[in-house]
Structures are given as C-alpha cells and as structure tokens.
Design an enzyme around this catalytic site. Structure first.
Site, PDB file in Angstrom:
ATOM      1  N   SER A  69     -75.940 -29.865  24.422  1.00 52.77           N
ATOM      2  CA  SER A  69     -75.781 -29.468  25.810  1.00 52.77           C
ATOM      3  C   SER A  69     -76.666 -30.367  26.662  1.00 52.77           C
ATOM      4  O   SER A  69     -77.862 -30.135  26.812  1.00 52.77           O
ATOM      5  CB  SER A  69     -76.169 -27.996  25.992  1.00 52.77           C
ATOM      6  OG  SER A  69     -76.183 -27.703  27.377  1.00 52.77           O
ATOM      7  N   GLU A  70     -76.054 -31.404  27.178  1.00 51.54           N
ATOM      8  CA  GLU A  70     -76.825 -32.375  27.963  1.00 51.54           C
ATOM      9  C   GLU A  70     -77.447 -31.714  29.182  1.00 51.54           C
ATOM     10  O   GLU A  70     -78.571 -32.019  29.555  1.00 51.54           O
ATOM     11  CB  GLU A  70     -75.934 -33.541  28.409  1.00 51.54           C
ATOM     12  CG  GLU A  70     -75.551 -34.499  27.300  1.00 51.54           C
ATOM     13  CD  GLU A  70     -74.392 -33.997  26.454  1.00 51.54           C
ATOM     14  OE1 GLU A  70     -73.755 -32.981  26.827  1.00 51.54           O
ATOM     15  OE2 GLU A  70     -74.123 -34.628  25.406  1.00 51.54           O
ATOM     16  N   PHE A  93     -74.776 -41.366  25.245  1.00 49.01           N
ATOM     17  CA  PHE A  93     -73.983 -42.251  26.104  1.00 49.01           C
ATOM     18  C   PHE A  93     -74.203 -41.882  27.570  1.00 49.01           C
ATOM     19  O   PHE A  93     -74.122 -40.711  27.935  1.00 49.01           O
ATOM     20  CB  PHE A  93     -72.501 -42.150  25.757  1.00 49.01           C
ATOM     21  CG  PHE A  93     -72.208 -42.579  24.353  1.00 49.01           C
ATOM     22  CD1 PHE A  93     -72.033 -43.932  24.057  1.00 49.01           C
ATOM     23  CD2 PHE A  93     -72.125 -41.661  23.321  1.00 49.01           C
ATOM     24  CE1 PHE A  93     -71.771 -44.342  22.754  1.00 49.01           C
ATOM     25  CE2 PHE A  93     -71.872 -42.068  22.021  1.00 49.01           C
ATOM     26  CZ  PHE A  93     -71.696 -43.410  21.735  1.00 49.01           C
ATOM     27  N   HIS A 139     -66.986 -43.561  26.435  1.00 42.06           N
ATOM     28  CA  HIS A 139     -68.257 -43.926  25.779  1.00 42.06           C
ATOM     29  C   HIS A 139     -68.591 -45.388  26.024  1.00 42.06           C
ATOM     30  O   HIS A 139     -69.338 -45.976  25.252  1.00 42.06           O
ATOM     31  CB  HIS A 139     -68.168 -43.695  24.265  1.00 42.06           C
ATOM     32  CG  HIS A 139     -67.791 -42.317  23.855  1.00 42.06           C
ATOM     33  ND1 HIS A 139     -66.493 -41.862  23.870  1.00 42.06           N
ATOM     34  CD2 HIS A 139     -68.550 -41.275  23.443  1.00 42.06           C
ATOM     35  CE1 HIS A 139     -66.462 -40.614  23.454  1.00 42.06           C
ATOM     36  NE2 HIS A 139     -67.695 -40.226  23.205  1.00 42.06           N
TER      37      HIS A 139
END
Lengths: 335, 371
Positions: A69-70, A93, A139
């Site tokens: 969970s960025e 990324f 990406h």
C-alpha cells in the site's frame, strides 16, 4: 586503481553508510528486506532489483518491509520525517506515485511553507524510472517533470554510480522531501566510486563534455545517449558541451546559461514525454534569459506524446536515440 | 648498436591509473634539433594535460603520433636519432616497433598505493624503486600523493621513493589530530617509524616544505637532505585569498580561476583536474580538515611557523621556486640561508608539475650529493 561499483551497489553503499552514521535513518518499502514471511533466506532479494540486498541483516530493525500500500507507507514515512526521523521509502516504480500524491504534494511538500518554516520533512522517496526494461506502460514512465513542477519537493536523477552515491547521501541529509529517481537501465553501469562517504550538492550540474559549437542539456540515462551523439558529432568536427543536470529541482541554471551564451545553440534531451517536460522547461528558460545569444532555434529531443509501448520494437523507437540527438544538433547548425 | 642511437618517444605513464593519453599537439617539427628536457609535445590524459619533455637529445626524425589521436601507454609517437643514422634504419625501427603489453594485474597491484596506521590515523602512501636511499615526498595544502606523478618514477630510478597523503588529504584519514605544522611533522616521523625508515631525504612542496623543515628541526637525525619546492615556512606572506577560496569552493565555476593561480600556464588546469579536486573536497570531513589546517598555519592570513632560522649546513637544503608563483612569494627563497636556490622561469606554484623533468633532475642531484 580506484574501485568500481555499479549504480545498484553505489546506492546500497550510500544507504548502508548513512544508516551507520545516523541512527535516525531507516528504510522502508515493498520487499526491500526480501520477502519476509516467505521461506528460506530472508535476505534473498533486497528489493525487486536487489538494490537493498544485505542491509536487512546489517541494520536490524531499520529495514522495514511494508504491505502493498504505497499510500500507507509513503504517508508513514512522511509522518516519521515530520517527527524527527530520516526515512528513505522505496516506491519500486515512480509510476505508482499516483496513489500517494496527496501525501507527497499536499503534505510533505507543504509542511515547511504552511507551518511558517518550523516543520521539516527530511524524507527521501526512492523510485525506479524510465523505459527500456520491457516493463510496459505502467512501469516505464519518466515522471520527473510532474515532481519538478511542485514547489517544496526536490527532484534528483543521477546518470552514474558516483553521482548516485553522493546525491543519495545529500538527499538523506537534506531537510526537505526529495524524490530520488533511479533509472532501471543504469543499475548495472559501473564507475569509480570512493569508499568514503561524500555528498554532492544539489543544483550543481556536471559538464561531462566540453565543446564550443552547441550545448546539449539532459539527465539520467539520456546523458549516455547524448555522449554517444557528441562522440559521433566530434568526428564531423562539431564539438558539444554536454550538461548532466543531476538535480532537476533545484536546477543549475547558471551552468546552462553560461554554456548557451558561449555556444549559441541548445538541444534539450529528455526521456519524458514532451509537453511540460524538463526539456521544455530548459528551453523556455534559455529563450527567456539568453535569447540574444541564440544563433538558431532551440532543439528538443524527447519521447513522443504516447504511453510507453510494450512491443519491444516500438519501445526501442520510443526512447530518444543518439542518432536523433545528433540530427537535432546538426539542425541547429543549419545542416 | 643502432638501438642506442635511436631513441623512441613513447606515450608516458603519468600516475598509476593512466592507460592511454591523447597527443594534443607537436611543439617541434621533424628535422628539429632537440636538447634533453625540451618540451616537444603535449599530451592530455583523463586526469591532466601537460607537455612532454625529450628524454634525450638529437634530431626529431619521425613524428609518428598524430594529433588528437589517443595512444596506449608506451606506444611509439616519435623517434629521436642522430642525423648520421640513415633513414632506412629509422623506418625499419618504426615499422618493427611493438607496443609492450599493458602491465598485468599483479604488476599493477605491486605498484598500487598502500595504507599504514600511524599516530593520528590511517595514511595512504605509494612506494616505488628499490634504492638504498629513502626519499619521502610530502605534498602541500589540498594536494595528495598524485602531485608527484611526473617525478616519482624518475626519483625511484636511484632511490626508494615514498609519497604519502597527509591526514585530511587524498585517501588518508580525514580527521587531523593536531593540524599544526608541528603536529603534521610528528605524523611524518610516525610514518617513518611505522615503515622502519631511519633516515630519509625529504622533499616537500608548499605546506609540505614547512613540514619537512619542522621534521629537520625537531628530529634532525632522521633527515639526510631536504628539497623544498615553493615551501611555506620561509616568511609570513601567503595568498590567503587562494587558501580561503580553496576551502570554500564547491563548484567548477568556483575552482577554475582559483586553480589557474597555481600555474604559470593556466591552460594546464583541465576539467578533469577540477573534477578530481571537487571529488576530494566532497568527501566527509575534508572541508573541516582543510579549515583547521589553514587556521593552524596561517591564522589571520599570515604564516605562523617561520622556520628559516632552523636551516643549517648539517642538512643540505635545496630550494626550488617558480618565478611566477602567485601563492607564496618567490622572494621568500632569499630567506633560506645557506641553501642552494633554483628559481625556475615559466613555472608558478607547481614547478614539479610545470617543469617536471628539471625538478626531478634537481631532486636526484640533491639526493646523490647528500648520500
């Protein structure tokens, strides 16, 4: 004589030395410790491309694997920074930054301004950028311009191992949030790197080649393409200044303007998409401040205004090439 | 026999890491009469640009090397011979010349700098040659052992030469326990003790010259002779703007004019030289170390340690100075009572680089006389 390291090893060494020097430095991210909870050697991976390999055992309790969970862990890193720690969050990324824009744009970038200079947010967000890795449209983007656009953020994009170590150490010691962009196709490239710690100041561009006929301004992987182009042009008697910006925010305008005032010709090279890019930003600045020095229209070599293609053949065409750069320089010379 | 009459000019090896160099210009044309030590061509490496001096006298018979071409170390770039040597023999020599292979790893490693622990930290040094006489080369403020790259091989032909990085410099420890001239002199003595060097010929440049004099004053039994190249310690005046500028500089723009002041010929300051200085200055601890040194030897902009009175006839002393020195006044040479003095035209503060073969020859003579 001197020791050579790849950019991957240089970044690892910078993290290692800063964690050893300063107990408030720690790192967090997805899989950076190597698949905790899985079977076998905990340290097997050290991040998706092995950049943090070995650090988990060297710095117990300071290499934290996070859930996928960025928005959660980048927010946590920013909060820890606001409370006096110096976290380095690895976002895999840079393309994934979309889900944590609020944390970065509205929180980290604004704290110092909105709290009257009393709050500092010494966080570093490391992330991979760039095309050429056959990783498809989600990406592979070069999103450096988006972060450069935001006041309150610093944006760094090294082109080699020596710069990567010195700029990452500076990023960790800096008291502002830094977006540290690592080109995935440069991880294996080796240069001489001192064993000792060192910091490269921000807004100090590196002139990697001297010439009086034209100026090429670029950063990241494109520095190498620009050098290839400059080598080819030298065989035709055209000598180029090649400027590696190293940091995009803050940016070293003096070096760019000094060079263009001498050469009178400018080609901006950027792996990002062309609209509102670093290339267009540098072009605008030079057109505004050094117009009278220009002997020809400014050239821009960028990726096209499309997503990064997954087809290998198309992806190769998408990335600016040395031939395109060389043609752009020759166009400024009326050739 | 013809081998001796034909002298090859080959790409020199300036410093350990040099593998190739670019011939940037010929300063003489084929047919020119050449004396040993004449500058005959200019070379640029990834570290430095410099002129190359003729190893021997004669007539330049062939200029094989082409301008702007990169040649490996030891590649043939020209031929000097007596006019009596027939053209056919010269051509045969040129066509038969084979560039010796680059040093293998083992050989390169034997030459590589080493480290030694002394009082006051870890020092890097390089050692060359096998002669009975020992020579210690001490660089100046902000320098390192690489400053002797044009001289050390020549000196090592007849002596064992040690070039060290002072504390705070090069790859030695950046912490300086005692940044005074006396403290640095004790470090040099400790270096000699650690390597089992009982007595040595000291060669010191700039601040290294003052350190050499302080070693001779405080430990005279350890010093056989001194060669002082543009030394500090012979008078109070010093270009303190240079010193302060060097400590403060952190960009190429800051450095360019500054480093130019070191040389009579400012074009010797290459981009690579500036990059090397910047890479050194960025290392953790370097700027505070340089600041403490500068405050130690030149507080308030004047040199504190004046050592001219300590010179004496028992330790033969040679003073070499560039006439165009902009850092330390060449007039200080007159204060070196009893010393032999050589003032070199066309050299600034770095005569050992600008007039390398002349300075190397002077150092070798001094060592030979005092042995």
């Amino acid at each position: 004589m001197a020791r050579k390291l790849s950019m991957r090893q240089a970044i690892n060494e910078a993290l290692d030395q800063e964690m050893a020097r300063d107990p408030t430095v720690f790192i967090m991210g997805e899989d950076i410790a190597g698949g905790q909870g899985g079977q076998g050697e905990l340290d097997a991976w050290g991040g998706p491309l092995g950049v943090t390999k070995g650090l988990y055992h060297k710095h117990p309790g300071r290499v934290l694997d996070t859930p996928l969970s960025e928005s959660a862990f980048v927010g946590a890193a920013i909060g820890a920074a606001a409370c006096g720690m110096r976290p380095v969050a690895e976002l895999m990324f840079l393309d994934f930054m979309g889900v944590c824009f609020d944390q970065i744009f509205n929180q980290a970038a604004k704290f110092k301004y909105m709290f009257g200079g009393k709050a500092e947010t010494p966080v570093v967000v490391r992330a991979m950028v760039g095309a050429g890795f056959r990783a498809a449209a989600q990406h592979s983007q070069m999103l450096t311009p988006i972060f450069t656009h935001i006041p309150g953020l610093k944006v760094v994009c090294p082109s080699n191992a020596y710069d990567a170590k010195g700029l990452l150490i500076q990023s960790i010691r800096d008291n502002d949030p830094v977006i540290f962009c690592e080109h995935k196709n440069l991880y294996g490239v080796e240069t001489e790197v001192p064993e000792e710690s060192y910091a490269i100041p921000f807004a100090e561009a590196n002139v990697v080649r001297d010439g009086d006929d034209a100026t090429i301004v670029t950063y990241g992987l494109m520095v190498h393409r620009a050098m290839d182009a400059a080598d080819a042009l030298a065989k035709k008697g055209i000598e180029c200044d090649v400027i590696d910006l190293r940091t995009l925010s803050p940016i070293d305008w003096d070096t760019v303007l000094d060079s263009v005032e001498r050469t009178g010709r400018l080609v901006c090279v950027d792996e990002a998409n062309p609209r509102c890019s670093i290339a267009s930003d540098v072009s605008a600045k030079v057109a505004q401040d050094a117009f009278k020095s220009l002997k020809a229209g400014i050239g821009m070599v960028t990726a096209p205004h499309t997503p990064v293609p997954f087809s290998p053949a198309l992806e190769d065409i998408y990335i600016p090439s040395a031939a395109q750069i060389s043609e752009a320089v020759q166009r400024t010379m009326g050739k | 026999m013809t081998e001796k009459r034909i002298v090859p000019i080959v790409m020199p090896k300036w410093g350990l890491s040099m593998k190739e160099g670019k011939l940037t210009s010929w300063l003489v044309s084929p047919g020119a009469e050449i004396k040993p030590g004449d500058s005959i061509l200019e070379i640029e490496t990834d570290k430095i640009a410099g002129s190359f001096e003729a190893p021997d006298g004669g007539v330049l018979r062939r200029a094989v090397g082409e301008v702007d071409v990169v040649y490996p170390v030891k590649a043939l770039i020209g031929v000097i011979a007596d006019p009596s040597v027939p053209d056919s023999e010269i051509d045969e020599y040129v066509s038969g010349y084979v560039t010796p292979p680059a040093e293998d790893e083992g050989e390169a490693q034997a030459d590589a700098p080493q480290f030694v622990d002394v009082d006051g930290g870890k020092l890097r040094y390089s050692m060359k040659g096998e002669g009975a006489e020992k020579v210690i080369l001490i660089h100046g403020f902000g320098g390192d052992l690489v400053t002797w790259m044009f001289n050390i091989d020549g000196i090592a032909e007849s002596a064992t030469a040690y070039a060290l990085d002072l504390p705070g410099h090069g790859q030695s420890s950046k912490k300086i326990a005692d940044p005074s001239v006396a403290g640095l002199a004790r470090t040099v003595v400790s270096f000699m003790e650690s390597l089992g060097i009982e007595k040595a010929h000291l060669v010191g440049h700039s601040l290294g010259g003052a350190i050499a004099m302080e070693v001779a004053r405080s430990a005279p039994a350890r010093v056989k002779s001194m060669t002082l190249v543009a030394p500090a310690g012979l008078g109070p005046e010093i270009n303190i703007d240079y010193i302060n500028g060097f400590v403060a500089a952190n960009s190429r723009r800051d450095l360019k004019d500054l480093l130019g002041k070191l040389f009579a010929d400012q074009s010797l300051v290459s981009r690579q030289m500036m990059d090397e200085v910047l890479k050194y200055k960025r290392l953790d601890g370097v700027v505070p170390a340089l600041r403490s040194l500068a405050d130690g030897f030149a507080p308030g902009g004047k040199q504190k340690d004046i050592l001219s009175a300590s010179l004496n006839a028992r330790i033969p002393t040679l003073v070499i100075w560039g006439k165009e020195d902009q850092i330390l006044p060449v007039a200080h040479a007159a204060n070196a009572k009893g010393a032999q003095v050589e003032i070199l035209e066309g050299a600034g503060h770095m005569p050992h680089m600008e007039k390398a073969s002349k300075v190397t020859a002077l150092i070798k003579d001094q060592i030979a006389r005092a042995s």
